[in-house]
Scaffold this motif. Structure first.
Motif, PDB file in Angstrom:
ATOM      1  N   LEU A  39      40.149  45.311  47.050  1.00 17.90           N
ATOM      2  CA  LEU A  39      39.059  45.474  46.088  1.00 17.90           C
ATOM      3  C   LEU A  39      39.590  45.419  44.651  1.00 17.90           C
ATOM      4  N   VAL A  40      40.686  46.125  44.390  1.00 15.82           N
ATOM      5  CA  VAL A  40      41.263  46.132  43.040  1.00 15.82           C
ATOM      6  C   VAL A  40      41.729  44.723  42.653  1.00 15.82           C
ATOM      7  N   GLN A  41      42.321  44.012  43.610  1.00 18.27           N
ATOM      8  CA  GLN A  41      42.789  42.651  43.333  1.00 18.27           C
ATOM      9  C   GLN A  41      41.615  41.737  42.990  1.00 18.27           C
ATOM     10  N   ASN A  42      40.486  41.931  43.686  1.00 20.37           N
ATOM     11  CA  ASN A  42      39.289  41.137  43.380  1.00 20.37           C
ATOM     12  C   ASN A  42      38.813  41.390  41.949  1.00 20.37           C
ATOM     13  N   VAL A  43      38.873  42.644  41.526  1.00 15.90           N
ATOM     14  CA  VAL A  43      38.473  42.981  40.153  1.00 15.90           C
ATOM     15  C   VAL A  43      39.433  42.344  39.156  1.00 15.90           C
ATOM     16  N   PHE A  44      40.735  42.375  39.474  1.00 17.14           N
ATOM     17  CA  PHE A  44      41.714  41.702  38.605  1.00 17.14           C
ATOM     18  C   PHE A  44      41.359  40.226  38.430  1.00 17.14           C
ATOM     19  N   ASP A  45      41.016  39.580  39.548  1.00 18.80           N
ATOM     20  CA  ASP A  45      40.693  38.152  39.495  1.00 18.80           C
ATOM     21  C   ASP A  45      39.456  37.892  38.628  1.00 18.80           C
ATOM     22  N   LEU A  46      38.459  38.779  38.748  1.00 19.43           N
ATOM     23  CA  LEU A  46      37.220  38.612  37.985  1.00 19.43           C
ATOM     24  C   LEU A  46      37.435  38.794  36.482  1.00 19.43           C
ATOM     25  N   LEU A  47      38.357  39.695  36.127  1.00 19.13           N
ATOM     26  CA  LEU A  47      38.545  40.048  34.722  1.00 19.13           C
ATOM     27  C   LEU A  47      39.777  39.393  34.101  1.00 19.13           C
ATOM     28  N   GLU A  48      40.404  38.489  34.829  1.00 16.19           N
ATOM     29  CA  GLU A  48      41.635  37.863  34.348  1.00 16.19           C
ATOM     30  C   GLU A  48      41.428  37.117  33.035  1.00 16.19           C
ATOM     31  N   MET A  49      40.350  36.344  32.951  1.00 13.95           N
ATOM     32  CA  MET A  49      40.099  35.580  31.721  1.00 13.95           C
ATOM     33  C   MET A  49      39.795  36.503  30.551  1.00 13.95           C
ATOM     34  N   GLU A  50      39.078  37.599  30.805  1.00  7.53           N
ATOM     35  CA  GLU A  50      38.776  38.566  29.743  1.00  7.53           C
ATOM     36  C   GLU A  50      40.059  39.201  29.221  1.00  7.53           C
ATOM     37  N   ALA A  51      40.980  39.516  30.134  1.00  8.23           N
ATOM     38  CA  ALA A  51      42.252  40.140  29.728  1.00  8.23           C
ATOM     39  C   ALA A  51      43.120  39.158  28.951  1.00  8.23           C
ATOM     40  N   GLU A  52      43.042  37.871  29.301  1.00 11.89           N
ATOM     41  CA  GLU A  52      43.880  36.867  28.628  1.00 11.89           C
ATOM     42  C   GLU A  52      43.529  36.716  27.144  1.00 11.89           C
ATOM     43  N   LYS A  53      42.294  37.040  26.778  1.00 12.55           N
ATOM     44  CA  LYS A  53      41.887  36.940  25.364  1.00 12.55           C
ATOM     45  C   LYS A  53      42.733  37.849  24.476  1.00 12.55           C
ATOM     46  N   LYS A  54      43.215  38.976  25.044  1.00  7.99           N
ATOM     47  CA  LYS A  54      44.070  39.892  24.284  1.00  7.99           C
ATOM     48  C   LYS A  54      45.489  39.917  24.850  1.00  7.99           C
ATOM     49  N   ASN A  55      45.741  38.944  25.758  1.00 10.07           N
ATOM     50  CA  ASN A  55      47.064  38.848  26.396  1.00 10.07           C
ATOM     51  C   ASN A  55      47.457  40.167  27.066  1.00 10.07           C
ATOM     52  N   ILE A  56      46.499  40.775  27.740  1.00 13.95           N
ATOM     53  CA  ILE A  56      46.740  42.022  28.471  1.00 13.95           C
ATOM     54  C   ILE A  56      47.055  41.699  29.929  1.00 13.95           C
ATOM     55  N   ILE A  57      48.113  42.264  30.462  1.00 11.81           N
ATOM     56  CA  ILE A  57      48.542  42.019  31.834  1.00 11.81           C
ATOM     57  C   ILE A  57      47.849  43.013  32.764  1.00 11.81           C
ATOM     58  N   LEU A  58      47.192  42.492  33.803  1.00 12.63           N
ATOM     59  CA  LEU A  58      46.579  43.329  34.829  1.00 12.63           C
ATOM     60  C   LEU A  58      47.500  43.336  36.040  1.00 12.63           C
ATOM     61  N   SER A  59      47.911  44.543  36.488  1.00 10.56           N
ATOM     62  CA  SER A  59      48.877  44.589  37.592  1.00 10.56           C
ATOM     63  C   SER A  59      48.793  45.924  38.335  1.00 10.56           C
ATOM     64  N   PHE A  60      49.403  45.937  39.523  1.00  5.45           N
ATOM     65  CA  PHE A  60      49.609  47.180  40.263  1.00  5.45           C
ATOM     66  C   PHE A  60      50.912  47.817  39.803  1.00  5.45           C
ATOM     67  N   ASP A  61      51.017  49.124  40.018  1.00  7.66           N
ATOM     68  CA  ASP A  61      52.267  49.803  39.642  1.00  7.66           C
ATOM     69  C   ASP A  61      53.360  49.569  40.682  1.00  7.66           C
ATOM     70  N   ASN A  62      52.953  49.188  41.921  1.00  9.83           N
ATOM     71  CA  ASN A  62      53.903  48.884  42.991  1.00  9.83           C
ATOM     72  C   ASN A  62      53.385  47.695  43.785  1.00  9.83           C
ATOM     73  N   LYS A  63      54.213  47.210  44.660  1.00 10.14           N
ATOM     74  CA  LYS A  63      53.782  46.132  45.559  1.00 10.14           C
ATOM     75  C   LYS A  63      53.169  46.760  46.804  1.00 10.14           C
ATOM     76  N   TYR A  64      51.882  46.589  46.988  1.00  9.25           N
ATOM     77  CA  TYR A  64      51.191  47.160  48.145  1.00  9.25           C
ATOM     78  C   TYR A  64      51.030  46.065  49.196  1.00  9.25           C
ATOM     79  N   SER A  65      52.006  46.007  50.104  1.00  9.86           N
ATOM     80  CA  SER A  65      52.003  44.964  51.134  1.00  9.86           C
ATOM     81  C   SER A  65      51.055  45.290  52.283  1.00  9.86           C
ATOM     82  N   LYS A  66      50.775  46.573  52.484  1.00 15.31           N
ATOM     83  CA  LYS A  66      49.888  46.981  53.562  1.00 15.31           C
ATOM     84  C   LYS A  66      48.518  47.389  53.009  1.00 15.31           C
TER      85      LYS A  66
END
Length: 351
Positions: free
Chosen positions: A205-232
């Motif tokens: 769900l969080v990854q889907n939100v990242f994808d939706l807001l990626e272009m909005e974040a790019e306007k201010k060059n803000i990186i959207l990320s997880f604090d860790n790699k959640y493989s499961k």
């Protein structure tokens, strides 16, 4: 609401006794001095006189005192609207002034609390109406201005016509956004929030939100990320659509108030009692300590001019709070002015 006072005869008993003792003694002395009657007959006379006078005095005093208190207290209640006349007890009430005083004090305290509550609500209502009118006024005037300009002749210029219509459309979009949020929050506050509970992967769900807001974040060059790699997958229980709105609102805020070339980081941690906590952290403007308690109020903005320039309805965090509380969960906020903020909320974890 009926008032049940305890019944007491103490006042009438004592008053009748005082009258009887005085009158009997007075009559006895006068009879002895004036008539000098037979002592046995005088004693019998005084005994009968005392008993008769006591009973008569008791009945008269008790009736008069009860009638007096009932009538006067009822008038007080009617005058100050403590009770409706129909709810007032149609029976004798007490002559025990301690009980009466306690009950009246209780009514006065309750009414004072009610008045204070009404004052707070009235102040909140005025502030709310002022905020609503302000939020709606800006896009309405924007749309009106562009339309009037087109009607005054700009419509003949194809370039201006397209530009002004696009700007008017943005104003209408903001109006629609505000009205939809107002409708949603009204339903929340009336308890008309139907949650569709299901199991879902919060990482996805969080990854889907990242994808939706990626272009909005790019306007201010803000990186959207997880604090860790959640493989499961991390499965939680909740209303998927509503929780996605929560995550979206929090990340949108972190972008809106984030610094240029900044970051927004989401972390998911296990808690006790089958709970997880989702953290949304940024290195944006931060929030001053005195503003934090009011963050979840409708239309509250820390920087009113700057926030309105960024757009939005001013209801995002209030909606977030209502959704999380509808899930019987908690939302938290930590912030340092000039350093950044962290919003977090809990959800039930599915093993």
């Amino acid at each position: 609401m009926a008032i049940n006072f305890k019944r007491t005869y103490k006042f009438a008993v004592k008053s009748a006794l005082y009258i009887t003792v005085f009158a009997t003694g007075f009559v006895g002395i006068l009879s002895h001095l004036i008539f000098q009657p037979n002592q046995e007959k005088l004693t019998l006379f005084l005994l009968i006189f005392a008993i008769s006078l006591y009973i008569f005095s008791f009945l008269v005093i008790q009736y008069r005192v009860e009638f007096f208190i009932y009538r006067r207290v009822k008038k007080i209640y009617d005058d100050v609207s403590f009770l409706e006349a129909s709810s007032f007890p149609k029976k004798h009430i007490t002559t025990d002034m301690a009980t009466l005083t306690r009950e009246v004090k209780k009514f006065a305290t309750d009414k004072k609390l009610e008045i204070e509550t009404l004052k707070v609500r009235e102040e909140y209502r005025r502030e709310f109406l002022g905020n609503v009118s302000h939020e709606l006024k800006t896009p309405l005037f924007t749309v009106q201005g562009y339309i009037l300009t087109l009607l005054d002749g700009a419509m003949n210029d194809k370039t201006l016509r397209k530009k002004y219509l696009q700007r008017a459309e943005k104003g209408v979009e903001r109006l629609t956004y505000i009205v939809n949020d107002l409708d949603m929050i009204s339903k929340f506050e009336m308890g008309d929030l139907n949650l569709v509970m299901e199991e879902f992967n919060i990482v996805e769900l969080v990854q889907n939100v990242f994808d939706l807001l990626e272009m909005e974040a790019e306007k201010k060059n803000i990186i959207l990320s997880f604090d860790n790699k959640y493989s499961k997958s991390i499965m939680v229980l909740g209303d998927r659509g509503k929780i996605q709105q929560v995550v979206t609102n929090l990340i949108v805020n972190s972008i809106k108030y984030g610094k240029q070339d900044g970051y927004t980081e989401v972390g998911i941690e296990d808690l006790v009692n089958n709970k997880v906590i989702i953290r949304v952290k940024d290195n944006g403007e931060g929030i001053q300590k005195q503003h934090i308690p009011r963050l979840f109020e409708r239309f509250f903005r820390v920087d009113k001019s700057g926030a309105r320039a960024e757009g939005g309805s001013g209801l995002g965090l209030s909606i977030v709070k209502h959704i999380i509380e509808a899930h019987d969960e908690k939302i938290y906020v930590e912030s340092q002015f000039g350093i950044g903020s962290e919003f977090s909320f809990t959800l039930e974890k599915i093993k």
